[in-house]
Design a protein around this motif. Structure first.
Motif, PDB file in Angstrom:
ATOM      1  N   ARG A  59       0.743  -1.151   0.079  1.00 54.11           N
ATOM      2  CA  ARG A  59       0.111   0.017  -0.036  1.00 54.11           C
ATOM      3  C   ARG A  59       0.944   1.454  -0.165  1.00 54.11           C
ATOM      4  NH1 ARG A  59      -1.082  -2.194   5.217  1.00 54.11           N
ATOM      5  NH2 ARG A  59      -0.148  -1.299   6.875  1.00 54.11           N
ATOM      6  N   GLY A  60       2.027   1.170   0.464  1.00 50.08           N
ATOM      7  CA  GLY A  60       2.906   2.324   0.279  1.00 50.08           C
ATOM      8  C   GLY A  60       3.149   3.235   1.517  1.00 50.08           C
ATOM      9  N   PHE A  61       2.389   2.766   2.939  1.00 45.82           N
ATOM     10  CA  PHE A  61       2.413   3.400   3.961  1.00 45.82           C
ATOM     11  C   PHE A  61       2.303   2.358   5.141  1.00 45.82           C
ATOM     12  CE2 PHE A  61      -1.946   3.836   2.693  1.00 45.82           C
ATOM     13  CZ  PHE A  61      -2.593   3.506   3.750  1.00 45.82           C
ATOM     14  N   SER A  62       2.718   2.544   6.172  1.00 45.33           N
ATOM     15  CA  SER A  62       2.960   1.855   7.346  1.00 45.33           C
ATOM     16  C   SER A  62       1.789   2.389   8.499  1.00 45.33           C
ATOM     17  CB  SER A  62       4.160   1.666   8.100  1.00 45.33           C
ATOM     18  OG  SER A  62       4.706   2.902   8.710  1.00 45.33           O
ATOM     19  N   VAL A  63       1.296   1.535   9.284  1.00 43.26           N
ATOM     20  CA  VAL A  63       0.379   1.914  10.431  1.00 43.26           C
ATOM     21  C   VAL A  63       1.066   1.557  11.715  1.00 43.26           C
ATOM     22  CG1 VAL A  63      -2.006   1.879  11.436  1.00 43.26           C
ATOM     23  CG2 VAL A  63      -1.461   2.099   9.058  1.00 43.26           C
TER      24      VAL A  63
ATOM     25  N   MET B  83      -5.789   9.359   5.124  1.00 46.87           N
ATOM     26  CA  MET B  83      -4.516  10.153   5.403  1.00 46.87           C
ATOM     27  C   MET B  83      -3.404   9.339   4.893  1.00 46.87           C
ATOM     28  SD  MET B  83      -5.164  12.991   6.033  1.00 46.87           S
ATOM     29  CE  MET B  83      -3.525  13.522   6.247  1.00 46.87           C
ATOM     30  N   GLY B  84      -3.507   7.869   4.745  1.00 44.04           N
ATOM     31  CA  GLY B  84      -2.225   7.053   4.208  1.00 44.04           C
ATOM     32  C   GLY B  84      -1.803   7.547   3.016  1.00 44.04           C
ATOM     33  N   PRO B  85      -2.516   7.717   1.976  1.00 42.05           N
ATOM     34  CA  PRO B  85      -1.880   8.223   0.626  1.00 42.05           C
ATOM     35  C   PRO B  85      -1.356   9.422   0.794  1.00 42.05           C
ATOM     36  CG  PRO B  85      -3.944   6.943   0.384  1.00 42.05           C
ATOM     37  CD  PRO B  85      -4.072   7.203   1.959  1.00 42.05           C
ATOM     38  N   ARG B  86      -2.066  10.532   1.572  1.00 39.26           N
ATOM     39  CA  ARG B  86      -1.455  11.753   1.726  1.00 39.26           C
ATOM     40  C   ARG B  86      -0.096  11.731   2.125  1.00 39.26           C
ATOM     41  NH1 ARG B  86      -1.153  14.412  -0.519  1.00 39.26           N
ATOM     42  NH2 ARG B  86      -1.553  16.402   0.471  1.00 39.26           N
ATOM     43  N   VAL B  87       0.006  10.993   3.453  1.00 38.13           N
ATOM     44  CA  VAL B  87       1.299  10.697   3.948  1.00 38.13           C
ATOM     45  C   VAL B  87       2.329  10.339   2.913  1.00 38.13           C
ATOM     46  CG1 VAL B  87       2.525   9.721   5.436  1.00 38.13           C
ATOM     47  CG2 VAL B  87       0.487  10.540   6.274  1.00 38.13           C
TER      48      VAL B  87
ATOM     49  N   CYS C 283      -0.283   5.846  14.447  1.00 33.41           N
ATOM     50  CA  CYS C 283       0.568   6.491  13.530  1.00 33.41           C
ATOM     51  C   CYS C 283       0.449   5.877  12.197  1.00 33.41           C
ATOM     52  CB  CYS C 283       2.032   6.495  14.151  1.00 33.41           C
ATOM     53  SG  CYS C 283       3.204   7.049  12.774  1.00 33.41           S
ATOM     54  N   VAL C 284       0.706   7.020  11.032  1.00 31.62           N
ATOM     55  CA  VAL C 284       0.747   6.493   9.725  1.00 31.62           C
ATOM     56  C   VAL C 284       1.909   7.072   9.218  1.00 31.62           C
ATOM     57  CG1 VAL C 284      -0.383   6.498   7.394  1.00 31.62           C
ATOM     58  CG2 VAL C 284      -1.760   6.475   9.535  1.00 31.62           C
TER      59      VAL C 284
ATOM     60  N   ARG D 268      -9.300   9.700  17.527  1.00 32.32           N
ATOM     61  CA  ARG D 268      -9.402  10.451  16.151  1.00 32.32           C
ATOM     62  C   ARG D 268      -8.633   9.835  15.141  1.00 32.32           C
ATOM     63  NH1 ARG D 268      -7.278  14.740  19.618  1.00 32.32           N
ATOM     64  NH2 ARG D 268      -5.553  14.588  18.449  1.00 32.32           N
ATOM     65  N   MET D 269      -7.722   8.868  15.249  1.00 32.91           N
ATOM     66  CA  MET D 269      -6.954   7.897  14.198  1.00 32.91           C
ATOM     67  C   MET D 269      -7.833   7.046  14.080  1.00 32.91           C
ATOM     68  SD  MET D 269      -4.450   9.608  13.032  1.00 32.91           S
ATOM     69  CE  MET D 269      -3.058   8.650  12.314  1.00 32.91           C
ATOM     70  N   THR D 270      -9.070   7.160  13.524  1.00 31.24           N
ATOM     71  CA  THR D 270      -9.812   5.905  12.948  1.00 31.24           C
ATOM     72  C   THR D 270      -9.336   5.350  12.055  1.00 31.24           C
ATOM     73  OG1 THR D 270     -11.571   7.269  11.820  1.00 31.24           O
ATOM     74  CG2 THR D 270     -11.922   7.072  14.213  1.00 31.24           C
ATOM     75  N   ASP D 271      -9.947   4.070  11.703  1.00 32.82           N
ATOM     76  CA  ASP D 271      -9.689   3.343  10.362  1.00 32.82           C
ATOM     77  C   ASP D 271     -10.074   4.211   9.101  1.00 32.82           C
ATOM     78  OD1 ASP D 271      -9.102   1.277  11.953  1.00 32.82           O
ATOM     79  OD2 ASP D 271     -10.778   0.124  11.646  1.00 32.82           O
ATOM     80  N   ALA D 272     -11.070   4.832   9.182  1.00 34.71           N
ATOM     81  CA  ALA D 272     -11.464   5.712   8.011  1.00 34.71           C
ATOM     82  C   ALA D 272     -10.475   7.008   7.795  1.00 34.71           C
ATOM     83  CB  ALA D 272     -12.807   6.323   8.298  1.00 34.71           C
ATOM     84  N   LYS D 273     -10.054   7.412   9.085  1.00 36.99           N
ATOM     85  CA  LYS D 273      -8.975   8.399   8.607  1.00 36.99           C
ATOM     86  C   LYS D 273      -7.804   8.049   8.294  1.00 36.99           C
ATOM     87  CE  LYS D 273      -7.324  12.736  11.211  1.00 36.99           C
ATOM     88  NZ  LYS D 273      -7.495  13.439  12.398  1.00 36.99           N
TER      89      LYS D 273
END
Length: 288
Positions: free
Chosen positions: A211-215, A259-263, A226-227, A250-255
């Motif tokens: 996916r290109g980002f970590s959680v 935000m993952g692609p934005r990071v 954290c993303v 605040r850091m829900t699954d939807a958020k």
């Protein structure tokens, strides 16, 4: 101190230009021979060795004119000529200049505006960290104004396996180097969600690469997520990363999904600003 009366009152001359020079790019006349020389360097740099005939044809210059420019650039180390193949290549001096550019584009300085943008867009604390052996070190942070927020003092260290940026770095490290890193990692457990085995960490890294980002899902601190995404150097190696961190409320699954692609995009922008390159698509494709 006596006042300099050689310049009109209220007029300040830029130190990078001679007195009386134009102040805008459109007003500055180009030096034709210099333009041609730079164009030749770009042409040679884009090829895998070019003959004089190819350079002449592609540049539109007469062979004699092109040759004079090539030999002049060669004398300064900007180009090299292979006698055996009769081909022209980019020279070592251009690498030295590029290295000077990279020294100027420091990660923390270049990344500051980028993580500020991330904080404003996400409403969460944005971070910048660099790799240091088996840890990441946080070098810059822009805090959210929310009462409950993540905080990492500059210089704070976090293990690779228990941080968003650390896992992003591991995921995009070349397979052989990553395998060596995984073997020596001490998988200290911080919460019930920390990766305690190399198998679980390896499975996570596969998803990160896809996916290109970590959680970081409460793996370092309970109640915090954290993303993160990696930043690459000129060799396509992950040397750091950017992230946003905040409380799970605040850091829900939807958020995170939003935000993952934005990071990821922010990390990509910083990589380009640093003069970095992205790894081959095949990197990290083997089992971790």
């Amino acid at each position: 101190m006596a006042k300099n009366i050689s310049e009109p009152p209220g007029e300040k001359r830029s130190r990078g230009r001679p007195r009386g020079s134009a102040t805008t790019t459109n007003e500055v006349g180009s030096v034709q021979s210099l333009d041609r020389a730079i164009a030749l360097m770009k042409l040679v740099a884009g090829g895998a060795g070019l003959s004089l005939t190819e350079i002449s044809q592609q540049s539109g210059l007469a062979a004699s004119t092109a040759y004079r420019m090539l030999t002049t650039l060669q004398s300064h180390g900007m180009l090299e000529f292979n006698e055996a193949d009769q081909l022209w290549f980019i020279g070592i001096e251009t690498f030295r200049m590029g290295a000077a550019f990279l020294r100027r584009r420091k990660l923390a300085e270049q990344g500051r505006a980028i993580i500020q943008g991330l904080m404003l867009e996400s409403g969460e604390t944005a971070n910048l960290a660099v790799a240091d052996e088996d840890c990441v070190v946080f070098v810059s942070q822009v805090e959210t104004h929310e009462a409950i927020r993540a905080f990492f003092r500059p210089g704070t260290r976090s293990p690779l396996h228990a941080s968003g940026i650390g896992k992003a770095i591991l995921a995009f490290t070349a397979p052989r180097q990553r395998d060596a890193m995984l073997k020596r990692l001490v998988l200290e457990v911080f919460t019930e969600k920390t990766h305690a085995t190399r198998a679980s960490l390896a499975a996570d890294l596969l998803g990160i690469r896809a996916r290109g980002f970590s959680v970081d899902d409460e793996e370092r601190n309970l109640g915090m997520r954290c993303v993160a995404a990696p930043v690459f150097n000129e060799f396509g190696e992950p040397v750091g990363g950017v992230s946003i961190s905040g409380p799970t409320v605040r850091m829900t699954d939807a958020k995170i999904a939003a935000m993952g692609p934005r990071v990821h995009d922010a990390a990509r922008t910083l990589t380009l600003a640093m003069g970095g390159n992205f790894p081959d698509a095949s990197r990290g494709s083997s089992a971790a």
